[in-house]
Design a protein around this motif. Structure first.
Motif, mmCIF file in Angstrom:
data_model
loop_
_atom_site.group_PDB
_atom_site.id
_atom_site.type_symbol
_atom_site.label_atom_id
_atom_site.label_comp_id
_atom_site.label_asym_id
_atom_site.label_seq_id
_atom_site.Cartn_x
_atom_site.Cartn_y
_atom_site.Cartn_z
ATOM 1 N N ARG A 244 -16.646 22.978 -31.357
ATOM 2 C CA ARG A 244 -17.724 22.560 -32.262
ATOM 3 C C ARG A 244 -17.917 21.040 -32.275
ATOM 4 N N GLN A 245 -19.146 20.661 -32.523
ATOM 5 C CA GLN A 245 -19.495 19.258 -32.789
ATOM 6 C C GLN A 245 -20.103 19.208 -34.195
ATOM 7 N N ASP A 246 -19.248 19.421 -35.171
ATOM 8 C CA ASP A 246 -19.644 19.616 -36.575
ATOM 9 C C ASP A 246 -19.816 18.254 -37.260
ATOM 10 N N ALA A 247 -21.041 17.913 -37.519
ATOM 11 C CA ALA A 247 -21.322 16.607 -38.128
ATOM 12 C C ALA A 247 -20.790 16.519 -39.554
ATOM 13 N N LEU A 248 -20.814 17.635 -40.278
ATOM 14 C CA LEU A 248 -20.347 17.613 -41.665
ATOM 15 C C LEU A 248 -18.826 17.468 -41.732
ATOM 16 N N ALA A 249 -18.119 18.109 -40.803
ATOM 17 C CA ALA A 249 -16.670 17.955 -40.765
ATOM 18 C C ALA A 249 -16.300 16.507 -40.469
ATOM 19 N N ALA A 250 -17.055 15.855 -39.562
ATOM 20 C CA ALA A 250 -16.807 14.442 -39.263
ATOM 21 C C ALA A 250 -17.061 13.570 -40.489
ATOM 22 N N ALA A 251 -18.159 13.850 -41.178
ATOM 23 C CA ALA A 251 -18.477 13.080 -42.385
ATOM 24 C C ALA A 251 -17.406 13.265 -43.447
ATOM 25 N N ALA A 252 -16.907 14.500 -43.584
ATOM 26 C CA ALA A 252 -15.872 14.766 -44.579
ATOM 27 C C ALA A 252 -14.585 14.014 -44.245
ATOM 28 N N GLU A 253 -14.217 14.002 -42.960
ATOM 29 C CA GLU A 253 -13.026 13.254 -42.550
ATOM 30 C C GLU A 253 -13.198 11.767 -42.861
ATOM 31 N N GLU A 289 -26.320 17.543 -38.013
ATOM 32 C CA GLU A 289 -26.607 16.159 -38.415
ATOM 33 C C GLU A 289 -26.284 15.995 -39.891
ATOM 34 N N VAL A 290 -25.684 14.861 -40.220
ATOM 35 C CA VAL A 290 -25.408 14.533 -41.614
ATOM 36 C C VAL A 290 -25.824 13.099 -41.883
ATOM 37 N N LYS A 291 -26.603 12.909 -42.937
ATOM 38 C CA LYS A 291 -26.966 11.574 -43.405
ATOM 39 C C LYS A 291 -26.220 11.305 -44.702
ATOM 40 N N LEU A 292 -25.669 10.107 -44.841
ATOM 41 C CA LEU A 292 -24.936 9.768 -46.054
ATOM 42 C C LEU A 292 -25.043 8.267 -46.307
ATOM 43 N N THR A 293 -24.837 7.891 -47.546
ATOM 44 C CA THR A 293 -24.894 6.489 -47.929
ATOM 45 C C THR A 293 -23.488 5.943 -48.132
ATOM 46 N N LEU A 294 -23.347 4.640 -47.916
ATOM 47 C CA LEU A 294 -22.084 3.948 -48.173
ATOM 48 C C LEU A 294 -22.372 2.723 -49.023
ATOM 49 N N ASP A 295 -21.665 2.608 -50.140
ATOM 50 C CA ASP A 295 -21.770 1.462 -51.046
ATOM 51 C C ASP A 295 -20.389 0.829 -51.115
ATOM 52 N N ARG A 321 -14.044 10.923 -31.126
ATOM 53 C CA ARG A 321 -13.005 11.940 -30.958
ATOM 54 C C ARG A 321 -13.580 13.346 -31.092
ATOM 55 N N ARG A 322 -14.597 13.506 -31.913
ATOM 56 C CA ARG A 322 -15.183 14.830 -32.150
ATOM 57 C C ARG A 322 -16.397 15.111 -31.268
ATOM 58 N N GLY A 323 -16.755 14.174 -30.368
ATOM 59 C CA GLY A 323 -17.892 14.400 -29.490
ATOM 60 C C GLY A 323 -19.230 14.218 -30.171
ATOM 61 N N LEU A 324 -19.287 13.366 -31.167
ATOM 62 C CA LEU A 324 -20.521 13.098 -31.907
ATOM 63 C C LEU A 324 -20.928 11.650 -31.703
ATOM 64 N N THR A 325 -22.067 11.289 -32.266
ATOM 65 C CA THR A 325 -22.473 9.887 -32.344
ATOM 66 C C THR A 325 -22.554 9.476 -33.812
ATOM 67 N N PHE A 326 -22.400 8.177 -34.046
ATOM 68 C CA PHE A 326 -22.484 7.637 -35.405
ATOM 69 C C PHE A 326 -23.325 6.383 -35.376
ATOM 70 N N ASP A 327 -24.190 6.223 -36.356
ATOM 71 C CA ASP A 327 -24.933 4.970 -36.510
ATOM 72 C C ASP A 327 -25.063 4.636 -37.979
ATOM 73 N N ALA A 328 -25.238 3.358 -38.282
ATOM 74 C CA ALA A 328 -25.352 2.884 -39.668
ATOM 75 C C ALA A 328 -26.294 1.697 -39.724
#
Length: 418
Positions: A244-253, A289-295, A321-328
């Motif tokens: 799996r390439q689970d975006a929500l699992a990556a966000a949770a980690e 895909e998961v979108k989230l905010t960081l403060d 490590r999970r085979g995803l991409t991340f941007d901010a």
């Protein structure tokens, strides 16, 4: 907490007057059964008039400036000397508490009431300002009132609209304020020697320490970002866990890592994921895909930046490590505001004399002092609020704590009198 000296009857009476006036201001709301008082509303002007009356009763000359701040001046022995400025804001968030902002304005009036009753004139004048808009509730722009004094009011703000499409300029005109005159509220750099602001803590630290008062060291800087993990959506029943390439699992980690890394850094740094959206959002589909905010906030800019970099690096490492991409993308940033050391010392001496010790702490929330500090030294005094609750109807302070705060405020202002 054991007070080093008993409070005077005058301080207790002043505190009860402050509490009653907070109740009176809370009645000026656009929402029945709630407290909502926003910039350039009828309730804003009503509050200004009422506070202006209380200022006048304390022996002050009063005026409303061109951006809608209510101002008062108690003259000193030398009218040409830079004045001591006291203040806070009179606007609110929606469904607010009654002490965030007004408590600082009303205790400042009690300081001048004491000076006037005792016939005391300081070497300099004392001015009080009830800032018109600190919260930014109506137009989404914060510190409108205090930036009127500093002259950092961009012309484009006049065209900002509220939820009904009304511009700042039109709202000003509807209340008799002239948008052309906004810069006339700017004060000369030599008009003030310092700014003091009393405010509820809006956090639990003073209550945990069993202390009514604390002295603010700095107002936290802040960075806000929109972040995104992108993986691959798939069937919840047919894709094995290791494929799996689970975006929500990556966000949770990453969210757990944010909590851990920020706690390890210390230095009063805080980080929050406040909003998260998962797509496609179906119960039987792996999130692609998961979108989230960081403060991220902290009282010093360098440690804040170091933390932010480490958090973003961690997100990228998790994604790779999970085979995803991340941007901010950062959409908001404000530098930390240090409180003046000499003003901290004056406040700390007053506080320690009353409660036996002085607690130093940063402010996690923004205040008008942020804008004022661009021109003048600032100091802040915090008052304990029940359970740290703020921006909520349950916001609460005690008469006794307000009496301590009023006395400390009076004593600090009197320290300017040789």
């Amino acid at each position: 907490m054991i007070a080093a000296v008993p409070l005077s009857t005058e301080a207790e009476q002043a505190a009860r007057r402050v509490m009653a006036r907070c109740d009176r201001l809370a009645e000026l709301s656009e929402t029945p059964g709630q407290l909502t008082r926003v910039y350039l509303s009828a309730q804003h002007i009503q509050a200004n008039r009422l506070v202006g009356e209380w200022m006048a009763a304390a022996g002050m000359t009063t005026w409303q400036d061109s951006v809608g701040n209510i101002c008062g001046r108690y003259e000193g022995l030398n009218p040409q000397a830079p004045a001591l400025l006291l203040g806070s804001h009179l606007d609110s968030v929606r469904n607010a508490g009654r002490y965030d902002g007004p408590l600082g304005v009303l205790t400042a009036i009690e300081v001048v009431t004491h000076l006037h009753a005792q016939g005391i004139r300081l070497p300099m004048a004392v001015e009080i300002v009830g800032f018109a808009d600190e919260e930014g509730t109506r137009f989404g722009i914060t510190l409108l009132g205090s930036r009127g004094l500093t002259g950092t009011w961009p012309q484009e703000w006049l065209q900002r609209t509220d939820a009904q499409g009304i511009t700042v300029a039109d709202a000003m005109l509807s209340l008799g304020l002239n948008p052309i005159d906004i810069l006339s509220s700017q004060r000369n750099i030599n008009d003030f020697c310092a700014y003091l602001e009393l405010h509820i803590e809006q956090g639990p630290c003073l209550q945990s320490a069993d202390l009514p008062l604390g002295v603010v060291t700095a107002i936290n800087g802040a960075r806000r970002l929109n972040c995104r993990f992108v993986g691959h959506a798939g069937h919840a029943g047919t894709v094995p866990m290791g494929h799996r390439q689970d975006a929500l699992a990556a966000a949770a980690e990453w969210m757990v890592a944010i909590e851990t890394l920020t706690t390890e850094r210390g230095n009063n740094l805080v980080a929050t994921v406040g909003r998260i959206e998962s797509f496609p959002g179906a119960i039987n589909v792996i999130p692609g895909e998961v979108k989230l905010t960081l403060d991220v906030r902290g009282p010093e800019d360098e440690p804040l930046e170091i933390l932010l970099v480490s958090l973003l690096d961690k997100a990228s490492e998790i994604a790779t490590r999970r085979g995803l991409t991340f941007d901010a993308e950062q959409f908001y940033g404000i530098k930390a505001t240090a409180c003046d050391p000499q003003l901290q010392l004056r406040l700390a001496q007053s506080v320690e004399a009353l409660q036996g010790q002085s607690m130093l702490l940063p402010s996690g929330a923004g205040h008008d002092a942020i804008a004022i500090a661009e021109c003048w030294p600032v100091g802040m005094l915090f008052v304990r609020c029940k359970d740290g609750i703020s921006h909520h109807p349950d916001e609460s302070v005690t008469v006794e704590d307000v009496a301590f705060a009023t006395q400390a405020y009076i004593d600090t202002v009197l320290s300017f009198n040789p």
